[in-house]
Design a protein around this motif. Structure first.
Motif, mmCIF file in Angstrom:
data_model
loop_
_atom_site.group_PDB
_atom_site.id
_atom_site.type_symbol
_atom_site.label_atom_id
_atom_site.label_comp_id
_atom_site.label_asym_id
_atom_site.label_seq_id
_atom_site.Cartn_x
_atom_site.Cartn_y
_atom_site.Cartn_z
ATOM 1 N N ILE A 1 0.837 -1.198 0.000
ATOM 2 C CA ILE A 1 0.000 0.000 0.000
ATOM 3 C C ILE A 1 0.874 1.251 0.000
ATOM 4 O O ILE A 1 0.652 2.188 -0.770
ATOM 5 N N CYS A 2 1.880 1.274 0.850
ATOM 6 C CA CYS A 2 2.788 2.430 0.907
ATOM 7 C C CYS A 2 3.561 2.594 -0.392
ATOM 8 O O CYS A 2 3.866 3.714 -0.800
ATOM 9 N N SER A 3 3.874 1.501 -1.048
ATOM 10 C CA SER A 3 4.660 1.555 -2.278
ATOM 11 C C SER A 3 3.859 1.992 -3.499
ATOM 12 O O SER A 3 4.358 2.726 -4.344
ATOM 13 N N TYR A 4 2.624 1.531 -3.598
ATOM 14 C CA TYR A 4 1.857 1.713 -4.829
ATOM 15 C C TYR A 4 0.775 2.781 -4.784
ATOM 16 O O TYR A 4 0.195 3.087 -5.828
ATOM 17 N N MET A 5 0.460 3.306 -3.633
ATOM 18 C CA MET A 5 -0.647 4.252 -3.533
ATOM 19 C C MET A 5 -0.158 5.615 -3.050
ATOM 20 O O MET A 5 -0.342 5.989 -1.896
ATOM 21 N N PRO A 6 0.457 6.384 -3.952
ATOM 22 C CA PRO A 6 1.080 7.651 -3.554
ATOM 23 C C PRO A 6 0.106 8.739 -3.125
ATOM 24 O O PRO A 6 0.491 9.661 -2.415
ATOM 25 N N THR A 7 -1.138 8.651 -3.535
ATOM 26 C CA THR A 7 -2.109 9.693 -3.186
ATOM 27 C C THR A 7 -2.940 9.348 -1.949
ATOM 28 O O THR A 7 -3.779 10.130 -1.531
ATOM 29 N N LEU A 8 -2.700 8.181 -1.370
ATOM 30 C CA LEU A 8 -3.477 7.735 -0.214
ATOM 31 C C LEU A 8 -3.193 8.602 1.008
ATOM 32 O O LEU A 8 -2.038 8.785 1.398
ATOM 33 N N THR A 9 -4.246 9.166 1.591
ATOM 34 C CA THR A 9 -4.097 9.988 2.791
ATOM 35 C C THR A 9 -4.883 9.439 3.974
ATOM 36 O O THR A 9 -4.616 9.808 5.107
ATOM 37 N N HIS A 10 -5.853 8.576 3.721
ATOM 38 C CA HIS A 10 -6.674 7.997 4.782
ATOM 39 C C HIS A 10 -6.627 6.473 4.680
ATOM 40 O O HIS A 10 -6.968 5.915 3.639
ATOM 41 N N LEU A 11 -6.207 5.842 5.764
ATOM 42 C CA LEU A 11 -6.087 4.382 5.793
ATOM 43 C C LEU A 11 -6.648 3.857 7.108
ATOM 44 O O LEU A 11 -6.268 4.315 8.177
ATOM 45 N N ASP A 12 -7.553 2.905 7.001
ATOM 46 C CA ASP A 12 -8.124 2.276 8.193
ATOM 47 C C ASP A 12 -7.753 0.804 8.189
ATOM 48 O O ASP A 12 -8.204 0.043 7.339
ATOM 49 N N VAL A 13 -6.890 0.421 9.131
ATOM 50 C CA VAL A 13 -6.525 -0.988 9.306
ATOM 51 C C VAL A 13 -6.869 -1.442 10.727
ATOM 52 O O VAL A 13 -6.254 -2.362 11.256
ATOM 53 N N SER A 14 -7.847 -0.788 11.316
ATOM 54 C CA SER A 14 -8.261 -1.164 12.666
ATOM 55 C C SER A 14 -8.814 -2.586 12.655
ATOM 56 O O SER A 14 -9.403 -3.041 11.676
ATOM 57 N N ALA A 15 -8.580 -3.278 13.719
ATOM 58 C CA ALA A 15 -9.035 -4.659 13.928
ATOM 59 C C ALA A 15 -8.432 -5.648 12.935
ATOM 60 O O ALA A 15 -8.971 -6.725 12.733
ATOM 61 N N CYS A 16 -7.324 -5.302 12.325
ATOM 62 C CA CYS A 16 -6.572 -6.248 11.486
ATOM 63 C C CYS A 16 -5.581 -6.950 12.414
ATOM 64 O O CYS A 16 -4.489 -6.438 12.671
ATOM 65 N N VAL A 17 -5.967 -8.089 12.913
ATOM 66 C CA VAL A 17 -5.239 -8.737 14.003
ATOM 67 C C VAL A 17 -3.881 -9.301 13.601
ATOM 68 O O VAL A 17 -3.056 -9.581 14.467
ATOM 69 N N ASN A 18 -3.616 -9.455 12.302
ATOM 70 C CA ASN A 18 -2.335 -10.012 11.867
ATOM 71 C C ASN A 18 -1.260 -8.964 11.642
ATOM 72 O O ASN A 18 -0.126 -9.309 11.319
ATOM 73 N N LEU A 19 -1.597 -7.693 11.788
ATOM 74 C CA LEU A 19 -0.582 -6.648 11.664
ATOM 75 C C LEU A 19 0.283 -6.634 12.907
ATOM 76 O O LEU A 19 -0.195 -6.862 14.013
ATOM 77 N N THR A 20 1.556 -6.353 12.711
ATOM 78 C CA THR A 20 2.472 -6.268 13.843
ATOM 79 C C THR A 20 2.907 -4.822 14.050
ATOM 80 O O THR A 20 2.670 -3.960 13.206
ATOM 81 N N GLU A 21 3.561 -4.582 15.155
ATOM 82 C CA GLU A 21 4.079 -3.247 15.424
ATOM 83 C C GLU A 21 5.056 -2.820 14.342
ATOM 84 O O GLU A 21 5.106 -1.654 13.959
ATOM 85 N N LYS A 22 5.829 -3.747 13.819
ATOM 86 C CA LYS A 22 6.779 -3.436 12.753
ATOM 87 C C LYS A 22 6.046 -2.927 11.510
ATOM 88 O O LYS A 22 6.454 -1.947 10.892
ATOM 89 N N GLY A 23 4.978 -3.566 11.141
ATOM 90 C CA GLY A 23 4.191 -3.131 9.995
ATOM 91 C C GLY A 23 3.573 -1.766 10.199
ATOM 92 O O GLY A 23 3.532 -0.947 9.283
ATOM 93 N N VAL A 24 3.119 -1.510 11.388
ATOM 94 C CA VAL A 24 2.517 -0.214 11.695
ATOM 95 C C VAL A 24 3.580 0.881 11.653
ATOM 96 O O VAL A 24 3.315 1.996 11.219
ATOM 97 N N ARG A 25 4.787 0.573 12.045
ATOM 98 C CA ARG A 25 5.876 1.567 11.952
ATOM 99 C C ARG A 25 6.128 1.949 10.495
ATOM 100 O O ARG A 25 6.423 3.093 10.197
ATOM 101 N N VAL A 26 6.013 0.991 9.585
ATOM 102 C CA VAL A 26 6.152 1.292 8.166
ATOM 103 C C VAL A 26 5.086 2.297 7.750
ATOM 104 O O VAL A 26 5.347 3.237 7.014
ATOM 105 N N GLU A 27 3.875 2.113 8.238
ATOM 106 C CA GLU A 27 2.804 3.055 7.943
ATOM 107 C C GLU A 27 3.195 4.455 8.375
ATOM 108 O O GLU A 27 2.954 5.430 7.667
ATOM 109 N N ARG A 28 3.784 4.561 9.519
ATOM 110 C CA ARG A 28 4.133 5.880 10.035
ATOM 111 C C ARG A 28 5.258 6.527 9.241
ATOM 112 O O ARG A 28 5.400 7.734 9.241
ATOM 113 N N ILE A 29 6.052 5.728 8.568
ATOM 114 C CA ILE A 29 7.086 6.271 7.691
ATOM 115 C C ILE A 29 6.438 6.978 6.500
ATOM 116 O O ILE A 29 6.948 7.955 5.989
ATOM 117 N N CYS A 30 5.292 6.486 6.087
ATOM 118 C CA CYS A 30 4.548 7.100 4.986
ATOM 119 C C CYS A 30 3.869 8.357 5.530
ATOM 120 O O CYS A 30 2.715 8.337 5.917
#
Length: 104
Positions: free
Chosen positions: A61-90
């Motif tokens: 998502i971070c790589s291919y969606m350059p115009t994305l400004t709103h992302l909801d991944v709440s209750a996605c139980v397979n996400l890890t803290e590492k993955g969420v940190r990648v989100e914050r880099i975007c």
């Protein structure tokens, strides 16, 4: 409704700006995100709440969606803290709903 049918229809909508596929946990997974991410580059808003996706989907998502400004991944139980940190880099995100991790 199948993953294949959904991917066929969604990927044809290349000018789509908003997509909510939350709560489709029996249909949407990392494979579906891998298929639709490179084709939906005009999305501004994406809701994936309660889906069976992992950190690899966040990378795509971070790589291919350059115009994305709103992302909801709440209750996605397979996400890890590492993955969420990648989100914050975007830093382009205006609004992001993420799982509750205490150490982030």
């Amino acid at each position: 409704f199948t993953a294949e049918g959904m991917m066929l229809h969604i990927t044809a909508l290349t000018k789509l700006e908003s997509l909510d596929i939350s709560d489709m946990e029996n249909v949407v997974n990392d494979d579906v995100i891998a298929c639709i991410s490179p084709r939906l580059t005009n999305l501004n808003s994406l809701s994936l709440a309660s889906l069976d996706i992992s950190d690899s989907s966040i990378h795509l998502i971070c790589s291919y969606m350059p115009t994305l400004t709103h992302l909801d991944v709440s209750a996605c139980v397979n996400l890890t803290e590492k993955g969420v940190r990648v989100e914050r880099i975007c830093k382009k995100f205006i609004l992001i709903n993420i799982p509750n991790f205490h150490s982030i």
